[in-house]
Motif scaffolding. Structure first.
Motif, short mmCIF file in Angstrom:
data_model
loop_
_atom_site.label_atom_id
_atom_site.label_comp_id
_atom_site.label_asym_id
_atom_site.label_seq_id
_atom_site.Cartn_x
_atom_site.Cartn_y
_atom_site.Cartn_z
N HIS A 130 -5.45 12.22 43.53
CA HIS A 130 -5.64 13.11 42.38
C HIS A 130 -4.84 12.54 41.22
CE1 HIS A 130 -1.95 14.53 44.23
NE2 HIS A 130 -1.69 15.35 43.22
N GLY A 131 -4.87 13.24 40.08
CA GLY A 131 -4.33 12.65 38.88
C GLY A 131 -3.02 13.18 38.38
N GLU A 140 -12.37 15.08 39.34
CA GLU A 140 -10.99 14.95 38.88
C GLU A 140 -10.88 14.23 37.54
OE1 GLU A 140 -6.75 15.55 39.99
OE2 GLU A 140 -8.67 16.39 40.60
N ILE A 141 -11.83 13.38 37.22
CA ILE A 141 -11.69 12.50 36.06
C ILE A 141 -11.51 13.26 34.75
CG2 ILE A 141 -12.87 10.74 34.69
CD1 ILE A 141 -13.84 9.52 37.33
N PRO A 142 -12.23 14.35 34.46
CA PRO A 142 -11.98 15.06 33.19
C PRO A 142 -10.55 15.59 33.06
CG PRO A 142 -14.06 15.77 34.17
CD PRO A 142 -13.36 14.93 35.20
N TYR A 143 -9.92 15.91 34.17
CA TYR A 143 -8.53 16.36 34.14
C TYR A 143 -7.59 15.18 33.92
CZ TYR A 143 -10.63 20.55 36.14
OH TYR A 143 -11.42 21.66 36.35
N ILE A 144 -7.89 14.06 34.58
CA ILE A 144 -7.08 12.86 34.42
C ILE A 144 -7.11 12.38 32.97
CG2 ILE A 144 -6.99 10.39 35.00
CD1 ILE A 144 -7.89 11.12 37.82
N GLU A 145 -8.29 12.47 32.35
CA GLU A 145 -8.46 11.94 30.99
C GLU A 145 -8.11 12.95 29.91
OE1 GLU A 145 -12.44 10.39 30.84
OE2 GLU A 145 -11.84 8.53 31.87
N GLY A 146 -7.63 14.13 30.30
CA GLY A 146 -7.18 15.10 29.33
C GLY A 146 -8.26 15.90 28.65
N GLU A 147 -9.46 15.88 29.21
CA GLU A 147 -10.53 16.70 28.65
C GLU A 147 -10.42 18.16 29.07
OE1 GLU A 147 -14.33 15.02 29.56
OE2 GLU A 147 -13.79 13.03 28.80
N LEU A 148 -9.83 18.39 30.26
CA LEU A 148 -9.64 19.74 30.78
C LEU A 148 -8.20 19.90 31.24
CD1 LEU A 148 -12.83 20.07 33.04
CD2 LEU A 148 -12.47 21.18 30.82
N PRO A 149 -7.61 21.09 31.07
CA PRO A 149 -6.27 21.32 31.61
C PRO A 149 -6.36 21.59 33.11
CG PRO A 149 -7.05 23.30 30.53
CD PRO A 149 -8.11 22.25 30.31
N TYR A 150 -5.41 21.07 33.85
CA TYR A 150 -5.36 21.40 35.27
C TYR A 150 -5.18 22.91 35.43
CZ TYR A 150 -5.23 16.68 37.21
OH TYR A 150 -5.57 15.41 37.62
N PRO A 151 -5.74 23.49 36.48
CA PRO A 151 -5.57 24.92 36.73
C PRO A 151 -4.11 25.34 36.68
CG PRO A 151 -7.16 24.01 38.26
CD PRO A 151 -6.56 22.85 37.53
N ARG A 152 -3.86 26.48 36.05
CA ARG A 152 -2.53 27.07 35.91
C ARG A 152 -1.64 26.31 34.93
NH1 ARG A 152 0.28 27.55 41.29
NH2 ARG A 152 1.61 28.98 40.14
N LYS A 208 -1.25 25.22 30.79
CA LYS A 208 -1.72 25.71 29.50
C LYS A 208 -2.48 24.67 28.70
CE LYS A 208 2.00 29.12 29.01
NZ LYS A 208 3.16 29.57 28.19
N LYS A 209 -2.07 23.41 28.83
CA LYS A 209 -2.66 22.37 28.00
C LYS A 209 -3.17 21.21 28.84
CE LYS A 209 0.29 23.25 23.96
NZ LYS A 209 1.25 22.63 23.00
N ALA A 210 -4.25 20.60 28.35
CA ALA A 210 -4.73 19.37 28.95
C ALA A 210 -3.80 18.22 28.56
CB ALA A 210 -6.15 19.07 28.49
N ALA A 211 -3.69 17.24 29.42
CA ALA A 211 -2.85 16.07 29.12
C ALA A 211 -3.48 14.84 29.74
CB ALA A 211 -1.45 16.27 29.68
N ILE A 212 -3.43 13.74 29.04
CA ILE A 212 -3.98 12.48 29.54
C ILE A 212 -2.97 11.86 30.50
CG2 ILE A 212 -4.74 10.15 28.94
CD1 ILE A 212 -5.58 11.28 26.21
N ARG A 253 -10.55 4.39 31.91
CA ARG A 253 -9.91 3.51 32.89
C ARG A 253 -10.34 3.86 34.31
NH1 ARG A 253 -4.80 1.54 30.82
NH2 ARG A 253 -5.39 0.19 29.09
N THR A 254 -10.65 5.13 34.55
CA THR A 254 -10.91 5.62 35.90
C THR A 254 -12.40 5.80 36.11
OG1 THR A 254 -8.81 6.82 35.77
CG2 THR A 254 -10.26 7.38 37.59
N GLN A 255 -12.90 5.32 37.24
CA GLN A 255 -14.32 5.48 37.55
C GLN A 255 -14.49 6.32 38.81
OE1 GLN A 255 -16.13 1.60 39.02
NE2 GLN A 255 -14.23 0.83 38.10
N PRO A 256 -15.67 6.96 38.95
CA PRO A 256 -15.87 7.83 40.10
C PRO A 256 -15.90 7.05 41.42
CG PRO A 256 -17.48 8.28 38.38
CD PRO A 256 -16.80 7.00 38.01
N LEU A 257 -15.34 7.65 42.46
CA LEU A 257 -15.50 7.09 43.80
C LEU A 257 -16.97 6.98 44.12
CD1 LEU A 257 -12.75 9.19 45.58
CD2 LEU A 257 -12.78 6.69 45.51
N PRO A 258 -17.39 5.93 44.81
CA PRO A 258 -18.82 5.74 45.09
C PRO A 258 -19.37 6.82 46.00
CG PRO A 258 -17.48 4.10 46.27
CD PRO A 258 -16.57 4.81 45.34
N GLU A 259 -20.58 7.27 45.68
CA GLU A 259 -21.29 8.27 46.48
C GLU A 259 -22.69 7.75 46.79
OE1 GLU A 259 -21.40 12.10 44.63
OE2 GLU A 259 -19.36 11.97 43.85
#
Length: 219
Positions: free
Chosen positions: A65-66, A91-103, A105-109, A115-121
């Protein structure tokens, strides 16, 4: 930094800052994969160990996780060797600061954007093996938390899905866990895989962890 070989293909690299912080080096036929990247000052020791191991080059970094104590050495490692970084797509939007992690107040990069790519599916959305280990989606501590299983060595690298003390499974740290109930539900992966050994970021190794799961769920 304390380095311990925990199985044929996996080494644990640990530092202690109030609590232990582990990252893992996994060797396969193509080289070395780093699971999580700890704190910034760990980068030099990580790179030195991989060089001394002489098991091939670092081929990638995969994240459970990030959170900051799992990604801190990435920038310093990338300054020396350019390798891909993988995390679950959730997880990537949280890692890149687009969304704040739950609980929070603010998003952070925590890792620079793109830099981060999705795990292969595969086409069914099932996570595919990478670097000799297979990721499994285990949300709760963070929205896109994953664990990594080395089937041949029967070792499960769980990041912050659990903590552990003196070989006993414990819940993840509540202060930093977004959804504890979901994290506890995700612990079922241990019953599914039945690893011989489980490794946490913060704590000690756990042997035969499936035997502890009923007690853990009741705690």
């Amino acid at each position: 930094m304390k380095i311990t070989q925990i199985s044929e293909h996996i080494w644990s690299l640990k530092i202690w800052i109030l609590i232990p912080i582990h990252v893992w080096v996994v060797v396969d036929e193509d080289g070395v994969t780093l699971v999580d990247a700890g704190l910034p000052f760990m980068a030099k020791g990580i790179l030195k160990f991989i060089e001394e191991l002489q098991a091939g080059p670092l081929t990638g970094i995969v994240l459970t996780h990030g959170h900051s104590d799992h990604v801190g050495a990435i920038e310093k490692i990338l300054a020396v060797t350019q390798v891909p970084i993988f995390a679950h797509r959730v997880e990537i939007p949280y890692i890149e600061g687009e969304l704040p992690y739950p609980r929070r107040k603010k998003a952070a990069i925590s890792v620079a954007k793109q830099r981060t790519q999705p795990l292969p599916e595969n086409e069914q959305g099932e996570l595919q093996s990478i670097g000799g280990i297979t990721p499994y989606f285990t949300p709760g501590h963070s929205p896109g938390h994953v664990v990594y299983y080395h089937k041949q060595d029967q070792v499960l690298l769980v990041g912050d899905l659990f903590t552990a003390k003196k070989g006993i499974l414990r819940k993840p740290m509540a202060k930093f866990t977004g959804d504890m109930e979901e994290a506890i539900r995700s612990s079922a992966i241990v019953s599914q895989l039945k690893p011989l050994r489980l490794e946490v970021c913060h704590g000690t190794s756990v042997l035969q962890p499936a035997n502890q799961l009923d007690t853990y769920l009741k705690s």
